[in-house]
Design a protein around this motif. Structure first.
Motif, PDB file in Angstrom:
ATOM      1  N   PRO A   1      11.862  62.648  25.210  1.00  0.00           N
ATOM      2  CA  PRO A   1      12.813  61.523  25.295  1.00  0.00           C
ATOM      3  C   PRO A   1      12.095  60.184  25.170  1.00  0.00           C
ATOM      4  CG  PRO A   1      12.490  62.559  27.451  1.00  0.00           C
ATOM      5  CD  PRO A   1      11.831  63.443  26.451  1.00  0.00           C
ATOM      6  N   ASP A   2      12.835  59.165  24.802  1.00  0.00           N
ATOM      7  CA  ASP A   2      12.252  57.853  24.503  1.00  0.00           C
ATOM      8  C   ASP A   2      11.473  57.260  25.675  1.00  0.00           C
ATOM      9  OD1 ASP A   2      13.224  57.957  21.950  1.00  0.00           O
ATOM     10  OD2 ASP A   2      14.988  56.705  22.349  1.00  0.00           O
ATOM     11  N   PHE A   3      11.934  57.498  26.927  1.00  0.00           N
ATOM     12  CA  PHE A   3      11.243  56.868  28.063  1.00  0.00           C
ATOM     13  C   PHE A   3       9.838  57.430  28.262  1.00  0.00           C
ATOM     14  CE2 PHE A   3      13.069  60.527  30.340  1.00  0.00           C
ATOM     15  CZ  PHE A   3      12.048  60.872  31.214  1.00  0.00           C
ATOM     16  N   MET A   4       9.533  58.564  27.593  1.00  0.00           N
ATOM     17  CA  MET A   4       8.208  59.167  27.722  1.00  0.00           C
ATOM     18  C   MET A   4       7.283  58.769  26.561  1.00  0.00           C
ATOM     19  SD  MET A   4       9.344  62.915  29.161  1.00  0.00           S
ATOM     20  CE  MET A   4       7.760  63.433  29.783  1.00  0.00           C
ATOM     21  N   LYS A   5       7.743  57.817  25.769  1.00  0.00           N
ATOM     22  CA  LYS A   5       6.933  57.335  24.653  1.00  0.00           C
ATOM     23  C   LYS A   5       6.623  55.855  24.852  1.00  0.00           C
ATOM     24  CE  LYS A   5       8.990  60.706  21.495  1.00  0.00           C
ATOM     25  NZ  LYS A   5       9.848  60.931  20.314  1.00  0.00           N
TER      26      LYS A   5
ATOM     27  N   VAL B   1       5.071  58.862  33.363  1.00  0.00           N
ATOM     28  CA  VAL B   1       5.113  60.315  33.580  1.00  0.00           C
ATOM     29  C   VAL B   1       3.797  60.952  33.149  1.00  0.00           C
ATOM     30  CG1 VAL B   1       6.336  62.472  33.021  1.00  0.00           C
ATOM     31  CG2 VAL B   1       7.601  60.313  33.110  1.00  0.00           C
ATOM     32  N   VAL B   2       3.384  61.977  33.884  1.00  0.00           N
ATOM     33  CA  VAL B   2       2.281  62.836  33.460  1.00  0.00           C
ATOM     34  C   VAL B   2       2.878  64.102  32.856  1.00  0.00           C
ATOM     35  CG1 VAL B   2       0.345  64.273  34.225  1.00  0.00           C
ATOM     36  CG2 VAL B   2       0.653  61.975  35.173  1.00  0.00           C
ATOM     37  N   ILE B   3       2.376  64.503  31.703  1.00  0.00           N
ATOM     38  CA  ILE B   3       2.820  65.737  31.057  1.00  0.00           C
ATOM     39  C   ILE B   3       1.671  66.731  31.099  1.00  0.00           C
ATOM     40  CG2 ILE B   3       3.610  66.810  28.918  1.00  0.00           C
ATOM     41  CD1 ILE B   3       4.770  64.100  28.097  1.00  0.00           C
ATOM     42  N   GLY B   4       1.912  67.878  31.698  1.00  0.00           N
ATOM     43  CA  GLY B   4       0.900  68.926  31.744  1.00  0.00           C
ATOM     44  C   GLY B   4       1.215  70.006  30.726  1.00  0.00           C
ATOM     45  N   VAL B   5       0.260  70.288  29.843  1.00  0.00           N
ATOM     46  CA  VAL B   5       0.411  71.384  28.874  1.00  0.00           C
ATOM     47  C   VAL B   5      -0.290  72.588  29.481  1.00  0.00           C
ATOM     48  CG1 VAL B   5       0.021  72.149  26.510  1.00  0.00           C
ATOM     49  CG2 VAL B   5       0.403  69.719  26.976  1.00  0.00           C
ATOM     50  N   GLY B   6       0.488  73.511  30.013  1.00  0.00           N
ATOM     51  CA  GLY B   6      -0.084  74.583  30.811  1.00  0.00           C
ATOM     52  C   GLY B   6      -0.140  74.130  32.266  1.00  0.00           C
TER      53      GLY B   6
ATOM     54  N   CYS C   1      -0.067  61.246  43.849  1.00  0.00           N
ATOM     55  CA  CYS C   1      -0.281  59.820  43.592  1.00  0.00           C
ATOM     56  C   CYS C   1       1.009  59.096  43.228  1.00  0.00           C
ATOM     57  CB  CYS C   1      -1.339  59.608  42.512  1.00  0.00           C
ATOM     58  SG  CYS C   1      -0.794  59.799  40.806  1.00  0.00           S
ATOM     59  N   GLY C   2       2.152  59.816  43.268  1.00  0.00           N
ATOM     60  CA  GLY C   2       3.444  59.170  43.094  1.00  0.00           C
ATOM     61  C   GLY C   2       3.900  59.003  41.661  1.00  0.00           C
ATOM     62  N   THR C   3       3.331  59.774  40.729  1.00  0.00           N
ATOM     63  CA  THR C   3       3.726  59.712  39.326  1.00  0.00           C
ATOM     64  C   THR C   3       4.461  60.987  38.937  1.00  0.00           C
ATOM     65  OG1 THR C   3       1.790  58.347  38.808  1.00  0.00           O
ATOM     66  CG2 THR C   3       2.907  59.402  36.960  1.00  0.00           C
TER      67      THR C   3
ATOM     68  N   PRO D   1      12.217  66.712  32.002  1.00  0.00           N
ATOM     69  CA  PRO D   1      11.650  65.349  31.987  1.00  0.00           C
ATOM     70  C   PRO D   1      12.424  64.431  32.917  1.00  0.00           C
ATOM     71  CG  PRO D   1      11.932  66.177  29.748  1.00  0.00           C
ATOM     72  CD  PRO D   1      12.644  67.136  30.652  1.00  0.00           C
ATOM     73  N   SER D   2      11.722  63.662  33.737  1.00  0.00           N
ATOM     74  CA  SER D   2      12.396  62.782  34.686  1.00  0.00           C
ATOM     75  C   SER D   2      11.495  61.612  35.042  1.00  0.00           C
ATOM     76  CB  SER D   2      12.770  63.551  35.953  1.00  0.00           C
ATOM     77  OG  SER D   2      13.323  62.683  36.926  1.00  0.00           O
ATOM     78  N   GLU D   3      12.100  60.486  35.393  1.00  0.00           N
ATOM     79  CA  GLU D   3      11.356  59.304  35.829  1.00  0.00           C
ATOM     80  C   GLU D   3      11.247  59.234  37.345  1.00  0.00           C
ATOM     81  OE1 GLU D   3      11.920  55.527  33.490  1.00  0.00           O
ATOM     82  OE2 GLU D   3      13.718  56.589  32.821  1.00  0.00           O
ATOM     83  N   VAL D   4      11.767  60.233  38.038  1.00  0.00           N
ATOM     84  CA  VAL D   4      11.702  60.236  39.503  1.00  0.00           C
ATOM     85  C   VAL D   4      11.149  61.568  39.995  1.00  0.00           C
ATOM     86  CG1 VAL D   4      13.628  58.624  39.735  1.00  0.00           C
ATOM     87  CG2 VAL D   4      14.076  61.085  39.734  1.00  0.00           C
ATOM     88  N   ILE D   5      10.588  61.540  41.193  1.00  0.00           N
ATOM     89  CA  ILE D   5      10.085  62.735  41.849  1.00  0.00           C
ATOM     90  C   ILE D   5      11.125  63.191  42.863  1.00  0.00           C
ATOM     91  CG2 ILE D   5       8.255  63.698  43.301  1.00  0.00           C
ATOM     92  CD1 ILE D   5       6.396  61.520  42.204  1.00  0.00           C
TER      93      ILE D   5
END
Length: 307
Positions: free
Chosen positions: A156-160, A210-215, A226-228, A273-277
């Motif tokens: 999504p756009d917010f992750m770019k 956002v942090v994206i983990g591949v695996g 750390c709140g991300t 995908p989300s902007e909140v925890i």
């Protein structure tokens, strides 16, 4: 107090080959893996414990999922104690050794974050940072590079825009060159021997939404602490561990059915995908990292001194 500033972390990105040279400053551990990523240093700093004094125990430097086996290097180490987290790894230790004292312990990320001060304004955080799966000197990995690019393109756009964080072993390789050719900003947190690694990693992370983990890996837990927000990108990854023959204490299934369910549950909880925890995400990360075992500086000093 940060072991490295944001400006210094960004300056390091100008020469990744130099950044990724081994750095043994502030190493004092008899069991050398304790020093990985600077975790022994941060634990001692938090407790005001002498940096030059080793921790007389095994300090796991990542989040393990195996609950049926233990690493031979840990089992055969001269350390008599194991600082245990997540909670379920105690089962494997109890079945593997009667000579080790098992001590409930909070993941060092909790102590590291108490010493970290964010220098980047949250309102300026932009896009996402991708943590790629990484090989080691004894493990190779394979995944579909084109599939990775497609999944990134579909974010999504917010992750770019997307920044990609590569492992030190991938610096200067074809993978780095390919990613740069695609127009990605490439960063690295440095060599695992660098005691400033985690604070540098945190500086890189806090610049993004956002942090994206591949695996599935430790970045999931560290991001939430750390709140991300974190997003698990599901990608077919083939891990070749043939060079790691007999790394564990016995040949058996590494994960019990219960542990496999925990892993699948983690993937599910972080699959959108989300902007909140969410509270659910916080709770499961606190459990895996055993936050409830965190001690005050004074009590941690006493614990380390009595090992």
């Amino acid at each position: 107090m940060n072991t490295i500033t944001l400006d210094e972390s960004l300056h390091d990105q100008l020469d990744l080959k130099e950044l990724c040279k081994p750095n043994y400053k502030n190493h004092a551990e008899l069991y050398s893996p304790n020093d990985n990523y600077g975790f022994a240093y941060y634990v001692k700093q938090y407790a005001n414990y002498p940096i030059e004094k080793p921790i007389n125990a095994i300090l796991p430097h990542g989040i393990y999922f195996q609950d049926k086996v233990v690493a031979k290097s840990e089992l055969n180490s001269p350390m008599n104690s194991v600082l245990c987290y997540p909670p379920f790894i105690k089962k494997a230790w109890k079945k593997s050794s009667s000579k080790k004292t098992l001590i409930d312990f909070s993941s060092p990320i909790h102590y590291s974050i108490r010493l970290y001060e964010n220098e980047y304004e949250k309102s300026k955080a932009l896009g996402s940072i991708v943590m790629l799966p990484h090989r080691t000197k004894v493990m190779s990995i394979k995944y579909d590079y084109e599939q990775l690019l497609l999944k990134i393109d579909q974010l999504p756009d917010f992750m770019k825009p997307v920044t990609i964080c590569i492992h030190w072993l991938d610096v200067g390789t074809e993978l780095e060159h390919q990613l740069r050719a695609q127009g990605f900003n490439i960063v690295c947190a440095g060599h695992f021997t660098d005691y400033r690694f985690i604070h540098r990693w945190l500086h890189l992370v806090k610049q993004h939404k956002v942090v994206i983990g591949v695996g599935l890996g430790s970045s999931l837990f560290y991001s939430i602490v750390c709140g991300t927000p974190y997003y698990h990108m599901d990608l077919d990854i083939n891990y070749d561990m043939s060079a790691m023959t007999n790394i564990f204490n016995k040949k058996t299934t590494e994960l019990s059915p219960e542990s496999k369910r925990k892993v699948e549950n983690l993937k599910s909880i972080f699959s959108k995908p989300s902007e909140v925890i969410t509270d659910q995400q916080k709770q499961i990360v606190d459990w895996f990292t055993q936050k409830q075992s965190m001690l005050t500086p004074k009590n941690l000093y006493t614990q380390l001194d009595q090992l």
